[in-house]
Design a protein around this motif. Sequence first.
Motif, PDB file in Angstrom:
ATOM      1  N   LEU A  65       0.820  -1.207   0.000  1.00 14.14           N
ATOM      2  CA  LEU A  65       0.000   0.000   0.000  1.00 14.14           C
ATOM      3  C   LEU A  65       0.856   1.261   0.000  1.00 14.14           C
ATOM      4  O   LEU A  65       0.691   2.147  -0.809  1.00 14.14           O
ATOM      5  N   LEU A  73      -2.744   1.863  -4.000  1.00 11.78           N
ATOM      6  CA  LEU A  73      -4.140   1.979  -4.440  1.00 11.78           C
ATOM      7  C   LEU A  73      -4.214   2.450  -5.893  1.00 11.78           C
ATOM      8  O   LEU A  73      -5.064   2.003  -6.659  1.00 11.78           O
ATOM      9  N   MET A  90      -3.609  -6.748  -1.624  1.00 14.96           N
ATOM     10  CA  MET A  90      -2.986  -5.555  -1.057  1.00 14.96           C
ATOM     11  C   MET A  90      -2.305  -5.937   0.254  1.00 14.96           C
ATOM     12  O   MET A  90      -2.923  -6.581   1.105  1.00 14.96           O
ATOM     13  N   THR A  92       0.012  -4.371   3.599  1.00 15.21           N
ATOM     14  CA  THR A  92       0.400  -3.123   4.242  1.00 15.21           C
ATOM     15  C   THR A  92       0.828  -3.346   5.682  1.00 15.21           C
ATOM     16  O   THR A  92       0.319  -4.233   6.365  1.00 15.21           O
ATOM     17  N   ALA A  95      -2.216  -1.086   8.287  1.00 13.81           N
ATOM     18  CA  ALA A  95      -3.584  -1.523   8.031  1.00 13.81           C
ATOM     19  C   ALA A  95      -4.601  -0.583   8.664  1.00 13.81           C
ATOM     20  O   ALA A  95      -4.449  -0.163   9.805  1.00 13.81           O
ATOM     21  N   THR A  99      -8.369   2.103   4.246  1.00 14.11           N
ATOM     22  CA  THR A  99      -7.580   1.662   3.094  1.00 14.11           C
ATOM     23  C   THR A  99      -7.998   0.277   2.629  1.00 14.11           C
ATOM     24  O   THR A  99      -7.958  -0.011   1.431  1.00 14.11           O
ATOM     25  N   ALA A 100      -8.415  -0.573   3.541  1.00  9.39           N
ATOM     26  CA  ALA A 100      -8.900  -1.906   3.146  1.00  9.39           C
ATOM     27  C   ALA A 100     -10.152  -1.769   2.282  1.00  9.39           C
ATOM     28  O   ALA A 100     -10.267  -2.415   1.236  1.00  9.39           O
ATOM     29  N   ALA A 103      -9.178  -0.418  -1.160  1.00  9.54           N
ATOM     30  CA  ALA A 103      -8.506  -1.439  -1.976  1.00  9.54           C
ATOM     31  C   ALA A 103      -9.526  -2.404  -2.576  1.00  9.54           C
ATOM     32  O   ALA A 103      -9.456  -2.742  -3.766  1.00  9.54           O
ATOM     33  N   ILE A 104     -10.491  -2.819  -1.771  1.00 14.19           N
ATOM     34  CA  ILE A 104     -11.516  -3.758  -2.256  1.00 14.19           C
ATOM     35  C   ILE A 104     -12.415  -3.077  -3.285  1.00 14.19           C
ATOM     36  O   ILE A 104     -12.742  -3.660  -4.321  1.00 14.19           O
ATOM     37  N   ALA A 108      -9.186  -5.049  -5.510  1.00 13.93           N
ATOM     38  CA  ALA A 108      -8.376  -6.051  -4.810  1.00 13.93           C
ATOM     39  C   ALA A 108      -9.301  -7.153  -4.288  1.00 13.93           C
ATOM     40  O   ALA A 108     -10.446  -6.891  -3.915  1.00 13.93           O
ATOM     41  N   HIS A 110      -8.282  -9.239  -1.778  1.00 15.77           N
ATOM     42  CA  HIS A 110      -7.980  -9.460  -0.370  1.00 15.77           C
ATOM     43  C   HIS A 110      -6.994  -8.408   0.100  1.00 15.77           C
ATOM     44  O   HIS A 110      -6.348  -7.740  -0.700  1.00 15.77           O
ATOM     45  N   TYR A 111      -6.857  -8.300   1.431  1.00 13.71           N
ATOM     46  CA  TYR A 111      -6.033  -7.293   2.062  1.00 13.71           C
ATOM     47  C   TYR A 111      -5.366  -7.951   3.250  1.00 13.71           C
ATOM     48  O   TYR A 111      -6.055  -8.488   4.120  1.00 13.71           O
TER      49      TYR A 111
END
Length: 188
Positions: A65, A73, A90, A92, A95, A99-100, A103-104, A108, A110-111
């Motif tokens: 990230l 991102l 992603m 990071t 966390a 941001t999760a 990203a989704i 993305a 998964h994170y």
Amino acid sequence: MLEQTPRLPDDERSTLLLVDDDDAFRRVLARALDRRGYAVTVAANVATALVKAHAQAPEYAVIDLKMPGESGLVLVEKLMELDPNTRVLMLTGYASIATAVEAIKLGAIHYLAKPCDADEVVAALNKSSSGDSAIPVSDSPLSIDRLEWEHIQRVLAEHQGNISATARALKMHRRTLQRKLGKHPSRE
């Protein structure tokens, strides 16, 4: 003596783009993913990653990230424009819920929070892209430190990562905000 599985030729292996600015982490994870059957291409920043992705669109991408320059991102969004079937994970060390979620939303699948190992990365890349309604829901609320971290991350995302604008919005001195961002969030 352990039997090793024969290594597939690169043209028969799944392609994976690994983007992380931490040289040691990137090198170790790339080697581990290579041993697990991926044809790994590495990059240390978004610009280099985009050049490599345009040369060969990856089937999988593992993206940090927070990197110098543009954030991961931005790369997630660009990879999805290039090939919407790329499965992006992603990673990071910073966390946050904000941001999760971003990203989704950007594509993305998964994170994961660092530190993580290659087995966790492979499991996340191969996880079904549908949600899991059986995931346990915590009974305890977030700590004050964690709530503060989440709020800062949300406001930072709203201001596209601009520290000065975020500090003004939070009515906080810029150096104080930078100090808070330099700390890792408290664990639950």
